[in-house]
Design an enzyme around this catalytic site. Structure first.
Site, PDB file in Angstrom:
ATOM      1  N   GLU A 139      36.557  34.813  45.941  1.00 52.88           N
ATOM      2  CA  GLU A 139      36.618  34.217  47.286  1.00 52.88           C
ATOM      3  C   GLU A 139      35.710  34.953  48.260  1.00 52.88           C
ATOM      4  OE1 GLU A 139      40.885  34.529  47.123  1.00 52.88           O
ATOM      5  OE2 GLU A 139      41.111  32.374  47.416  1.00 52.88           O
TER       6      GLU A 139
ATOM      7  N   GLY B 262      40.477  37.272  44.836  1.00 51.26           N
ATOM      8  CA  GLY B 262      39.911  37.552  46.158  1.00 51.26           C
ATOM      9  C   GLY B 262      38.444  37.971  46.075  1.00 51.26           C
TER      10      GLY B 262
HETATM   11  N1  DAK Z   1      44.203  45.206  41.344  1.00 52.81           N
HETATM   12  C1  DAK Z   1      44.478  46.505  41.066  1.00 52.81           C
HETATM   13  N2  DAK Z   1      43.880  47.169  40.063  1.00 52.81           N
HETATM   14  C2  DAK Z   1      43.000  46.521  39.291  1.00 52.81           C
HETATM   15  C3  DAK Z   1      42.675  45.164  39.512  1.00 52.81           C
HETATM   16  C4  DAK Z   1      43.320  44.485  40.601  1.00 52.81           C
HETATM   17  N3  DAK Z   1      43.059  43.223  40.935  1.00 52.81           N
HETATM   18  N4  DAK Z   1      41.758  44.784  38.583  1.00 52.81           N
HETATM   19  C5  DAK Z   1      41.529  45.878  37.821  1.00 52.81           C
HETATM   20  N5  DAK Z   1      42.259  46.913  38.248  1.00 52.81           N
HETATM   21  C6  DAK Z   1      42.290  48.270  37.687  1.00 52.81           C
HETATM   22  C7  DAK Z   1      43.113  48.330  36.398  1.00 52.81           C
HETATM   23  O1  DAK Z   1      44.484  48.428  36.688  1.00 52.81           O
HETATM   24  C8  DAK Z   1      42.550  49.567  35.748  1.00 52.81           C
HETATM   25  O2  DAK Z   1      43.117  50.694  36.383  1.00 52.81           O
HETATM   26  P1  DAK Z   1      43.517  52.010  35.524  1.00 52.81           P
HETATM   27  O3  DAK Z   1      44.465  51.538  34.496  1.00 52.81           O
HETATM   28  O4  DAK Z   1      42.210  52.490  34.924  1.00 52.81           O
HETATM   29  O5  DAK Z   1      44.092  52.941  36.540  1.00 52.81           O
HETATM   30  C9  DAK Z   1      41.080  49.517  36.133  1.00 52.81           C
HETATM   31  O6  DAK Z   1      41.000  48.684  37.289  1.00 52.81           O
HETATM   32  C10 DAK Z   1      40.202  48.942  35.043  1.00 52.81           C
HETATM   33  O7  DAK Z   1      40.756  47.667  34.698  1.00 52.81           O
HETATM   34  P2  DAK Z   1      41.103  47.260  33.162  1.00 52.81           P
HETATM   35  O8  DAK Z   1      41.455  48.465  32.365  1.00 52.81           O
HETATM   36  O9  DAK Z   1      42.073  46.147  33.224  1.00 52.81           O
HETATM   37  O10 DAK Z   1      39.667  46.741  32.682  1.00 52.81           O
HETATM   38  P3  DAK Z   1      39.359  45.606  31.610  1.00 52.81           P
HETATM   39  O11 DAK Z   1      37.877  45.660  31.422  1.00 52.81           O
HETATM   40  O12 DAK Z   1      40.246  45.716  30.411  1.00 52.81           O
HETATM   41  O13 DAK Z   1      39.739  44.226  32.336  1.00 52.81           O
HETATM   42  C11 DAK Z   1      39.788  42.646  34.152  1.00 52.81           C
HETATM   43  C12 DAK Z   1      39.041  43.813  33.465  1.00 52.81           C
HETATM   44  C13 DAK Z   1      39.059  42.343  35.471  1.00 52.81           C
HETATM   45  C14 DAK Z   1      39.719  41.391  33.264  1.00 52.81           C
HETATM   46  C15 DAK Z   1      41.273  43.020  34.380  1.00 52.81           C
HETATM   47  O14 DAK Z   1      41.315  44.291  35.047  1.00 52.81           O
HETATM   48  C16 DAK Z   1      42.011  42.039  35.229  1.00 52.81           C
HETATM   49  O15 DAK Z   1      42.427  40.985  34.751  1.00 52.81           O
HETATM   50  N6  DAK Z   1      42.234  42.403  36.501  1.00 52.81           N
HETATM   51  C17 DAK Z   1      43.044  41.575  37.401  1.00 52.81           C
HETATM   52  C18 DAK Z   1      42.264  40.393  37.920  1.00 52.81           C
HETATM   53  C19 DAK Z   1      43.110  39.529  38.827  1.00 52.81           C
HETATM   54  O16 DAK Z   1      44.216  39.059  38.448  1.00 52.81           O
HETATM   55  N7  DAK Z   1      42.647  39.305  40.021  1.00 52.81           N
HETATM   56  C20 DAK Z   1      43.366  38.475  41.037  1.00 52.81           C
HETATM   57  C21 DAK Z   1      44.275  39.352  41.848  1.00 52.81           C
HETATM   58  S1  DAK Z   1      45.217  38.410  43.013  1.00 52.81           S
HETATM   59  C22 DAK Z   1      45.570  36.668  50.421  1.00 52.81           C
HETATM   60  C23 DAK Z   1      44.293  36.297  50.106  1.00 52.81           C
HETATM   61  C24 DAK Z   1      43.781  36.591  48.855  1.00 52.81           C
HETATM   62  C25 DAK Z   1      44.569  37.247  47.920  1.00 52.81           C
HETATM   63  C26 DAK Z   1      45.828  37.644  48.255  1.00 52.81           C
HETATM   64  C27 DAK Z   1      46.331  37.354  49.512  1.00 52.81           C
HETATM   65  N8  DAK Z   1      46.138  36.318  51.710  1.00 52.81           N
HETATM   66  C28 DAK Z   1      45.302  35.626  52.701  1.00 52.81           C
HETATM   67  C29 DAK Z   1      47.488  36.538  52.044  1.00 52.81           C
HETATM   68  C30 DAK Z   1      43.996  37.513  46.620  1.00 52.81           C
HETATM   69  C31 DAK Z   1      44.767  37.672  45.537  1.00 52.81           C
HETATM   70  C32 DAK Z   1      44.145  38.149  44.292  1.00 52.81           C
HETATM   71  O17 DAK Z   1      42.971  38.395  44.189  1.00 52.81           O
END
Ligand code: DAK
Length: 257
Positions: A111, A108
């Protein structure tokens, strides 16, 4: 103490809106997203503001929707949350939005950057749609915008592998307005905002609408809207002033009319 999820610096003719959940890498929680929409809509209504910069922290523009918040949601919960309406509020903003991206712009977050009208990115910024890695696909336009910007084959790679792409490659693929040194991102975005804000506001508004239309409908519809807006501007005082000042070799004075 109330934690402000979004910070606003209003310095007419521009404003800078900063996502402020740095510890969670600006994961777009429902509350932060709503605060962003409220603030940006208020600035859109504010006549003194003519361009809006959206930025995040040094480590992350935004790492996507808040996974912790979504983890336990059912399909029905998601449907009821009506997130589409919330993205629509940002898409309906008439003033130019400029994303100033440092660090991660994922899911997101990517996006959100693409929803903006221009993207200034730092050299170490990283873009991607990693939803596939958590069993999802992009939900706020990623499949459509990436495909239109990059073509089917690159877009497929990003959407189907979830791999991240750095700013250099994203720029080469045509998705970015500028890449600058990381510590110069905000300054460059503000400079761009000032440049746009110095232009006649009606022409900026209708130009934005016409470029946006290229993404939305067919080529014919886009061309028709562009033509209509083009003719419409001939009724504006700023168009007359713009042409006159050019011929008189002087700076234009915009009235916004
Ligand atoms: N959500 C929640 N927390 C997150 C997060 C996320 N997307 N990304 C990072 N964090 C949090 C981590 O949990 C961590 O929290 P603590 O453990 O310190 O409490 C903190 O931020 C630091 O992250 P990391 O420890 O993981 O840091 P790193 O440097 O090791 O890694 C990273 C950074 C960005 C590579 C990793 O955090 C990561 O892969 N994050 C997730 C990225 C991801 O999968 N993003 C897509 C999410 S799904 C919709 C429209 C749009 C959407 C949904 C619905 N509708 C119209 C219905 C969108 C969906 C998405 O975006």
């Amino acid at each position: 103490m109330v934690e402000h999820l979004v910070l606003v610096r209003r310095e007419p003719p521009i404003a800078v809106v900063t996502l402020n959940r740095p510890k969670a890498l600006n994961a777009l929680s429902i509350a932060m997203k709503r605060a962003l929409e409220d603030e940006v809509e208020a600035l859109d209504r504010d006549d003194a503001v003519r361009a809006i910069v959206i930025t995040g922290s040094e480590r992350a523009f935004a790492a996507g929707a808040d996974i912790a918040e979504m983890a336990e949601m059912s399909a029905v919960d998601m449907l009821k949350r009506d997130a589409e309406r919330s993205w629509q509020r940002l898409r309906a903003v008439r003033k130019p939005l400029i994303a100033a991206v440092r660090g991660y712009a994922l899911g997101g977050g990517c996006e959100l950057a693409m929803l903006c009208d221009m993207i200034v990115a730092g050299e170490s910024a990283q873009f991607g749609q990693p939803e596939v890695m958590i069993g999802l696909i992009p939900g706020a336009g990623g499949t459509q915008f990436l495909t239109r910007a990059l073509g089917k084959w690159r877009a497929m790679e990003l959407v189907l592998t979830g791999r991240r792409v750095d700013a250099g490659l994203m720029d080469a693929l045509g998705l970015l307005t500028r890449v600058v040194a990381d510590d110069g991102v905000l300054l460059e975005a503000e400079r761009l905002a000032q440049e746009v804000a110095a232009m006649p506001p009606l022409a900026v508004q209708l130009g934005k609408e016409a470029v946006q239309r290229a993404f939305l409908g067919t080529l014919d519809e886009g061309l028709a809207l562009e033509r209509k807006n083009f003719y419409l501007l001939f009724a504006s005082a700023d168009r007359t002033e713009g042409m006159r000042s050019f011929l008189e070799k002087r700076q234009p004075r915009w009235s916004g009319k």
